[in-house]
Design an enzyme around this catalytic site. Structure first.
Site, PDB file in Angstrom:
ATOM      1  N   LYS A 110      37.649  24.748  34.869  1.00 57.06           N
ATOM      2  CA  LYS A 110      38.487  25.947  34.778  1.00 57.06           C
ATOM      3  C   LYS A 110      38.771  26.187  33.308  1.00 57.06           C
ATOM      4  O   LYS A 110      38.782  25.249  32.520  1.00 57.06           O
ATOM      5  CB  LYS A 110      39.811  25.732  35.522  1.00 57.06           C
ATOM      6  N   ASP A 131      38.960  34.968  37.244  1.00 62.72           N
ATOM      7  CA  ASP A 131      40.181  34.524  37.923  1.00 62.72           C
ATOM      8  C   ASP A 131      41.223  35.571  37.521  1.00 62.72           C
ATOM      9  O   ASP A 131      40.845  36.709  37.169  1.00 62.72           O
ATOM     10  CB  ASP A 131      40.582  33.097  37.480  1.00 62.72           C
TER      11      ASP A 131
HETATM   12  P1  NDP Z   1      43.726  39.552  39.612  1.00 62.39           P
HETATM   13  O1  NDP Z   1      43.983  39.448  38.153  1.00 62.39           O
HETATM   14  O2  NDP Z   1      42.692  40.475  40.115  1.00 62.39           O
HETATM   15  O3  NDP Z   1      45.084  39.886  40.372  1.00 62.39           O
HETATM   16  C1  NDP Z   1      46.198  39.068  40.246  1.00 62.39           C
HETATM   17  C2  NDP Z   1      47.338  39.659  41.030  1.00 62.39           C
HETATM   18  O4  NDP Z   1      48.396  38.721  41.117  1.00 62.39           O
HETATM   19  C3  NDP Z   1      47.915  40.887  40.348  1.00 62.39           C
HETATM   20  O5  NDP Z   1      48.451  41.740  41.316  1.00 62.39           O
HETATM   21  C4  NDP Z   1      49.021  40.273  39.479  1.00 62.39           C
HETATM   22  O6  NDP Z   1      50.047  41.177  39.136  1.00 62.39           O
HETATM   23  C5  NDP Z   1      49.552  39.204  40.404  1.00 62.39           C
HETATM   24  N1  NDP Z   1      50.114  38.135  39.590  1.00 62.39           N
HETATM   25  C6  NDP Z   1      49.460  37.376  38.677  1.00 62.39           C
HETATM   26  N2  NDP Z   1      50.291  36.508  38.085  1.00 62.39           N
HETATM   27  C7  NDP Z   1      51.488  36.742  38.624  1.00 62.39           C
HETATM   28  C8  NDP Z   1      52.765  36.170  38.428  1.00 62.39           C
HETATM   29  N3  NDP Z   1      52.964  35.168  37.542  1.00 62.39           N
HETATM   30  N4  NDP Z   1      53.775  36.639  39.190  1.00 62.39           N
HETATM   31  C9  NDP Z   1      53.580  37.638  40.085  1.00 62.39           C
HETATM   32  N5  NDP Z   1      52.401  38.229  40.313  1.00 62.39           N
HETATM   33  C10 NDP Z   1      51.371  37.782  39.597  1.00 62.39           C
HETATM   34  O7  NDP Z   1      43.420  38.047  40.084  1.00 62.39           O
HETATM   35  P2  NDP Z   1      42.727  37.546  41.436  1.00 62.39           P
HETATM   36  O8  NDP Z   1      43.020  38.467  42.548  1.00 62.39           O
HETATM   37  O9  NDP Z   1      41.347  37.204  41.111  1.00 62.39           O
HETATM   38  O10 NDP Z   1      43.488  36.164  41.658  1.00 62.39           O
HETATM   39  C11 NDP Z   1      44.619  36.030  42.515  1.00 62.39           C
HETATM   40  C12 NDP Z   1      44.771  34.573  42.928  1.00 62.39           C
HETATM   41  O11 NDP Z   1      43.592  34.169  43.645  1.00 62.39           O
HETATM   42  C13 NDP Z   1      44.911  33.566  41.790  1.00 62.39           C
HETATM   43  O12 NDP Z   1      45.751  32.511  42.226  1.00 62.39           O
HETATM   44  C14 NDP Z   1      43.502  33.038  41.612  1.00 62.39           C
HETATM   45  O13 NDP Z   1      43.491  31.762  41.025  1.00 62.39           O
HETATM   46  C15 NDP Z   1      43.047  32.988  43.063  1.00 62.39           C
HETATM   47  N6  NDP Z   1      41.613  32.965  43.287  1.00 62.39           N
HETATM   48  C16 NDP Z   1      40.800  33.932  42.797  1.00 62.39           C
HETATM   49  C17 NDP Z   1      39.443  33.900  43.055  1.00 62.39           C
HETATM   50  C18 NDP Z   1      38.532  34.986  42.599  1.00 62.39           C
HETATM   51  O14 NDP Z   1      37.352  34.922  42.969  1.00 62.39           O
HETATM   52  N7  NDP Z   1      38.963  35.967  41.853  1.00 62.39           N
HETATM   53  C19 NDP Z   1      38.851  32.798  43.818  1.00 62.39           C
HETATM   54  C20 NDP Z   1      39.791  31.869  44.351  1.00 62.39           C
HETATM   55  C21 NDP Z   1      41.117  31.957  44.085  1.00 62.39           C
HETATM   56  P3  NDP Z   1      50.140  41.735  37.624  1.00 62.39           P
HETATM   57  O15 NDP Z   1      49.030  42.747  37.523  1.00 62.39           O
HETATM   58  O16 NDP Z   1      51.490  42.346  37.498  1.00 62.39           O
HETATM   59  O17 NDP Z   1      49.945  40.565  36.718  1.00 62.39           O
HETATM   60  O1  2IT Z   2      39.671  29.706  41.828  1.00 59.86           O
HETATM   61  C1  2IT Z   2      38.482  30.023  42.045  1.00 59.86           C
HETATM   62  O2  2IT Z   2      37.812  29.438  42.899  1.00 59.86           O
HETATM   63  C2  2IT Z   2      37.897  31.121  41.271  1.00 59.86           C
HETATM   64  N1  2IT Z   2      38.600  31.734  40.474  1.00 59.86           N
HETATM   65  C3  2IT Z   2      36.449  31.455  41.426  1.00 59.86           C
HETATM   66  C4  2IT Z   2      35.599  30.514  40.613  1.00 59.86           C
HETATM   67  C5  2IT Z   2      34.144  30.858  40.552  1.00 59.86           C
HETATM   68  O3  2IT Z   2      33.439  30.115  39.839  1.00 59.86           O
HETATM   69  O4  2IT Z   2      33.664  31.811  41.181  1.00 59.86           O
END
Ligand code: NDP
Ligand code: 2IT
Length: 449
Positions: free
Chosen positions: A122, A162
């Site tokens: 990461k 992420d």
């Molecule tokens: P994005 O940046 O697309 O979206 C993040 C969302 O979460 C936004 O709405 C953001 O709001 C909100 N957010 C982030 N930080 C905070 C905080 N500290 N408090 C409140 N709201 C918050 O990210 P993803 O959708 O990709 O990721 C969301 C979650 O999913 C994370 O935990 C990530 O690690 C996990 N994840 C993502 C994967 C992926 O493929 N993208 C895979 C597996 C897990 P704001 O815009 O106001 O910051």
């Molecule tokens: O937390 C996660 O699994 C991710 N943000 C996706 C990682 C990836 O390599 O696609």
């Protein structure tokens, strides 16, 4: 076990998120150690909790006013026992070593569950892309990659997105890598479709989390049809979680960002979701604008004086936390149970505090930990790598069907491991045990390296 945890805490006292993630895994794998005494001799716990490599670097970049700014960049290469380091990059002001080490630690077990050959890593930066121009984001990504490129490669370490890193950032990062290395390879995943990306990668995490939920419901002869679902976040994971919930006949009533959340009693339908996608992905606006467009809905601003999040205090059947770590505390968990929620599928990484998890388990909820429920994202990243190596791309249906098969298999592995170790139905223990056993056995096979 507690000696090891104390040692880790004493060594890096400030890393509370890392300690939290480690404690959960160590507590649940105790019976595995009891059954396999050779693990102790090989100090597997000490080895898996120490990253193989931590890279930390300065990222200087110039803003549109000509002012030079400095951020900190990181890459944690946690484990390459079962494949090259693999995991996302997070750009968010809260990013620090503790958060990235917890994410890299979880990633190693998550990736092991996917059935694909990927180790755990990461990275990211405390850079905040919010409010920055495209040019500023590009200059930042170029500077970040100017250091990162020497540590990564398509068979070494493959970053992805992420929080704060989506298709735009991956594009800028890839462009700079390609220029520095003079090679066009699958060194990053989450690429755009026209130049090496995979169909279904943008959808994969959200779809996967809902597929996992469907598998859990199926164990009770149930499905998502007619179920009311609370979803947090409004980014990549939340958007495609809502899309799949709608497709499977459920109703999602909430979405949020760090400023507040919307509650739509009628449910977020396809048109409303299309509005959210434009709002968030194109205009990069705030979720509060949803109520300007759909006036019968309610927006609630974050109130930092509250010790609970009102988003989790609505009547519902299922909850899909899809924003960030520790977004569901003990009080939120009690509110969920009180409101009739009986399924929690974690799209985010570690969104529930340990106290919240205990409440889910005590109340026999169908509770899917992030390392199982959100593994669909990295799984399709693995499929993107496979397609890049073959220099071809699979159709949407093929990738989606592989994703579904992988989520089914993760669900089964969790159930099997949980049953094998005397905690039937405990997906958290099952995910930790199944992931741990696979990583540790690979380490032992490969000797002391
Ligand atoms: P994005 O940046 O697309 O979206 C993040 C969302 O979460 C936004 O709405 C953001 O709001 C909100 N957010 C982030 N930080 C905070 C905080 N500290 N408090 C409140 N709201 C918050 O990210 P993803 O959708 O990709 O990721 C969301 C979650 O999913 C994370 O935990 C990530 O690690 C996990 N994840 C993502 C994967 C992926 O493929 N993208 C895979 C597996 C897990 P704001 O815009 O106001 O910051
Ligand atoms: O937390 C996660 O699994 C991710 N943000 C996706 C990682 C990836 O390599 O696609």
């Amino acid at each position: 076990m507690s000696d090891i945890l104390d040692f880790i805490k004493a060594k890096d006292p400030g890393q509370k998120e890392f300690h939290q993630a480690v404690q959960e895994v160590l507590e649940t794998v105790q019976p595995v150690l009891d059954r396999n005494p050779e693990y102790r001799q090989s100090a597997v716990l000490q080895r898996i909790t120490e990253p193989e490599r931590v890279i930390m670097f300065r990222v200087p970049w110039m803003d549109d006013q000509g002012q030079v700014n400095v951020n900190r960049g990181f890459r944690i290469e946690m484990s390459c026992a079962i494949g090259p380091y693999k995991g996302g990059l997070r750009f968010h002001p809260s990013v620090n070593l503790s958060i990235l080490k917890f994410l890299a630690f979880e990633q190693a077990f998550k990736n092991a569950l996917t059935t694909l050959s990927m180790g755990g890593g990461k990275g990211g930066s405390d850079f905040d892309p919010k409010g920055k121009s495209d040019n500023e984001v590009m200059r930042f990504c170029q500077s970040f990659m100017t250091e990162l490129y020497r540590h990564i490669g398509p068979d070494t370490d493959i970053p992805a997105g992420d929080i704060g890193v989506g298709a735009r950032e991956i594009g800028y990062l890839f462009g700079m890598y390609k220029r520095l290395r003079n090679e066009f390879t699958g060194v990053l995943t989450g690429k755009s479709l026209g130049w090496g990306g995979s169909l279904i990668r943008p959808e994969a995490t959200g779809y996967g989390s809902v597929y996992f939920a469907s598998e859990m419901l199926a164990t009770r002869d149930d499905n998502l049809e007619g179920k009311t679902c609370l979803v947090s976040g409004s980014g990549n994971v939340a958007q495609y979680t809502v899309e799949k919930i709608i497709e499977l006949g459920g109703k999602a009533t909430t979405l949020s960002d760090s400023s507040g959340y919307i509650y739509d009693e009628e449910g977020i339908d396809k048109d409303k979701l299309a509005f959210v996608k434009r709002l968030k992905n194109v205009r990069r606006g705030r979720i509060r604008e949803y109520v300007d467009k759909y006036s019968e809905t309610v927006y609630t601003e974050v109130d930092s004086t509250l010790d609970y999040n009102p988003l989790w205090n609505h009547k519902a059947d299922c909850a899909f936390p899809s924003a960030t770590q520790n977004e569901i505390n003990e009080k939120d968990a009690r509110n969920l149970v009180k409101n009739g929620v009986y399924l929690v599928s974690e799209g985010a990484n570690m969104p529930s505090t340990p106290e919240a998890i205990n409440i889910f388990l005590d109340n026999k909820l169908l509770y899917a930990p992030g390392k199982a429920a959100n593994a669909g994202g990295v799984a399709v990243s693995g499929l993107e790598m496979a397609q890049n190596s073959m220099r071809l791309s699979w159709p949407r249906e093929e990738v989606d069907s592989r994703l579904r098969t992988i989520m089914k298999s993760i669900h089964q592995s969790c159930l099997d491991a949980a049953a094998d170790y005397g905690v039937p139905g405990n997906y958290m223990a099952g995910a930790n045990i199944a992931g741990f056993v696979k990583v540790v056995n690979a380490m032992l096979d490969q000797g002391l390296v």
